[in-house]
Design an enzyme around this catalytic site. Structure first.
Site, mmCIF file in Angstrom:
data_model
loop_
_atom_site.group_PDB
_atom_site.id
_atom_site.type_symbol
_atom_site.label_atom_id
_atom_site.label_comp_id
_atom_site.label_asym_id
_atom_site.label_seq_id
_atom_site.Cartn_x
_atom_site.Cartn_y
_atom_site.Cartn_z
ATOM 1 N N ASN A 43 -14.657 -28.270 13.071
ATOM 2 C CA ASN A 43 -13.323 -28.767 12.703
ATOM 3 C C ASN A 43 -12.960 -28.427 11.250
ATOM 4 O OD1 ASN A 43 -13.237 -29.734 15.272
ATOM 5 N ND2 ASN A 43 -13.266 -31.901 14.749
ATOM 6 N N ARG A 81 -19.454 -27.686 24.864
ATOM 7 C CA ARG A 81 -19.255 -28.964 25.550
ATOM 8 C C ARG A 81 -19.218 -28.735 27.063
ATOM 9 N NH1 ARG A 81 -14.258 -31.035 21.894
ATOM 10 N NH2 ARG A 81 -13.816 -28.800 22.019
#
Length: 396
Positions: A118, A250
Site C-alpha cells: 500500500n 490473497r
C-alpha cells in the site's frame, strides 16, 4: 515508558501542534508544498476500512495538516518509522494526532511488522528526502537514510523484494508487484542512481550499494517475465521468492498473467536509457501481449444496490459487465496461465470465468478490469522508433 531522545523530540513537536495548528509559516513554507497523494492508499484504508490490527484508529473528525505543513507531516512520518527503519501501513501521515495516539504509536517502534504494501516505506523515504532538501534538518536526512538501509537489507539475493520485512509467514514472503510495491522501490532507487537533487546528501558508499541493488532489481524483473509456449508475456502480481514463478497472493489473487501490475513494469523498462537487448525484448514481448489480450465491446459499470454489511465494510453498490460496441478496448486484471482466458476468483480461491460468478463483496470491492495497458501502448510508438527501429511488434 522509556523514550529515546529522538522519540522525545517528535513527541514534543507533535504535542505542541496537535490541536493548536497555527497559520504562522516561514517564508519558505508559505511558498512550498510537497504532495501527499502518495499516501492516499494508506489514508483511505485508515479512515474507511475496518482493521482490528491498527495501532491507532482515527477519532471523529480527525484534524489534518495542510500540505504546506510539510515539516509537521515529516515529523509524523518519523513518528511512525520503526526502529528497524521501515514503516507499518495504512495510516494518515497528515493526521494531527492526539497525545494519546502519539504515545501509542511510540510504544510500537520496536515492532518488526514493516512493509512495502500500500505504497509504504519507499514513499516515506522520498518524502523525508524532499523535506530535508528544503529544511536541511538532520533528523529528516537520518530518517531517509535509515529507510534506505531497510530497503537494501530487505532485498533478496536474487534481486526481488518481499511484501513484508523482516520476513513473515505466508504470501507476504513472495516478490510483490501488487499495489506498486516492487516498482515503487525501483523508482525510488532510480532517483538516487540518477543523482536526483533531493538525494544529494547520500554518500558515495551508500550510493554504490543502491546502484548494485537497482541493477539486481532490473535483472530479477527480466527473469520473472512469464513465458508461455516459448513467448514472453507479462508478469504476475506476486512471484515465488525462490523459483520466481507466478504465485498465489490473497485467496482471490491467483497465479496468472496480471495486466494491471505489468503496466508499471513496462513503463519503467521503457524509461531506461540505452536499454540492452534483454530489456528491449522484454518490452517488445509485453507490449505484444497487451495488444493480443485486448477485450472489445465490453464496458464495466457500477450501480446502486441494496445496502449490505460485509466483514470489511458497508457495501452500497454492485458491478456488472455489459456489451457495448462503442466501448474502448479493456483488459481483465488476470489471464489464466496456459489458456489465457480472462480469469476471476473469490475468497474461496476457486477459478471463475465471468465477473457475475464472483460474490458481490469481491465483485464490487476489487478492480477486476483495467484500462492501464493503454498507457504502455500509447508510449510504445515513440519508444520503438528510438530503441527498436524496424521492429514494430504492433504491425508484425
Amino acid at each position: 515508558m522509556k523514550y529515546t531522545n529522538s522519540s522525545k523530540a517528535v513527541v514534543i513537536s507533535l504535542c505542541v501542534f496537535s490541536f493548536l495548528h497555527s497559520n504562522a509559516q516561514t517564508n519558505k513554507e508559505e511558498k512550498s508544498a510537497i504532495s501527499t497523494k502518495v499516501f492516499s492508499d494508506g489514508t483511505n484504508h485508515w479512515y474507511h476500512i475496518k482493521d482490528k490490527t491498527n495501532i491507532v484508529n482515527p477519532i471523529p473528525n480527525q484534524p489534518q495538516y495542510a500540505e504546506t505543513d510539510y515539516a509537521k507531516i515529516a515529523d509524523n512520518i518519523l513518528l511512525f518509522q520503526r526502529n528497524n527503519g521501515g514503516w507499518p501501513k495504512n495510516y494518515d501521515m497528515k493526521a494531527i494526532l492526539t497525545p494519546k495516539q502519539i504515545d501509542t504509536v511510540i510504544a510500537t517502534k520496536p515492532m518488526l511488522h514493516t512493509t512495502f504494501d500500500n505504497e509504504t516505506t519507499y514513499t516515506h523515504v522520498n518524502y523525508l528526502a524532499q523535506v530535508y532538501t528544503l529544511t536541511k534538518e538532520t533528523k529528516y536526512k537520518d530518517g531517509a537514510l535509515k529507510g534506505i538501509d531497510f530497503i537494501l537489507e530487505a532485498q533478496y539475493g536474487n534481486g526481488g523484494w518481499p511484501q513484508y520485512f523482516p520476513l513473515e509467514k505466508g504470501y507476504s514472503r513472495h516478490i510483490t508487484f501488487n499495489d506498486g510495491a516492487y516498482m515503487g522501490i525501483m523508482n525510488l532507487l532510480k532517483k538516487i542512481v540518477n543523482n536526483d537533487p533531493d538525494f544529494a546528501f547520500i554518500d558515495a558508499k551508500t550510493r554504490k550499494k543502491v546502484t548494485a541493488s537497482y541493477e539486481k532489481g532490473i535483472d530479477c524483473i527480466l527473469k520473472m517475465q512469464i513465458k508461455e509456449d516459448g513467448k514472453l508475456t507479462a508478469w504476475c502480481q506476486q512471484h515465488d521468492e525462490i523459483t520466481l514463478l507466478p504465485a498465489w497472493a490473497r485467496k482471490f489473487e491467483p497465479p496468472s498473467i496480471c495486466n494491471a501490475e505489468s503496466v508499471d513494469v513496462v513503463l519503467f523498462l521503457m524509461a531506461i536509457d540505452n536499454p540492452n537487448e534483454k530489456i528491449i525484448n522484454s518490452v517488445q514481448s509485453a507490449v505484444k501481449w497487451f495488444q493480443d489480450s485486448k477485450i472489445y465491446n465490453t464496458r464495466v459499470e457500477s450501480f446502486q444496490a441494496p445496502e449490505m454489511d460485509s466483514k470489511y465494510k458497508k457495501i452500497t453498490n454492485d458491478v456488472r459487465v455489459v456489451t457495448d460496441s462503442t466501448a474502448p478496448p479493456i483488459w481483465t486484471r488476470y489471464y489464466e496461465l496456459g489458456t489465457h482466458k480472462p480469469l476471476f476468483c473469490d475468497r474461496d480461491s476457486q477459478f471463475l470465468y465471468s465477473l457475475a460468478e464472483v460474490s458481490r463483496e469481491r465483485r464490487s470491492g476489487y478492480a477486476w478490469y483495467t484500462d492501464k495497458p493503454e498507457k504502455a501502448l500509447k508510449k510504445y510508438a515513440s519508444w520503438q522508433k528510438k530503441w527498436a527501429v524496424g521492429n514494430d511488434v504492433l504491425k508484425n
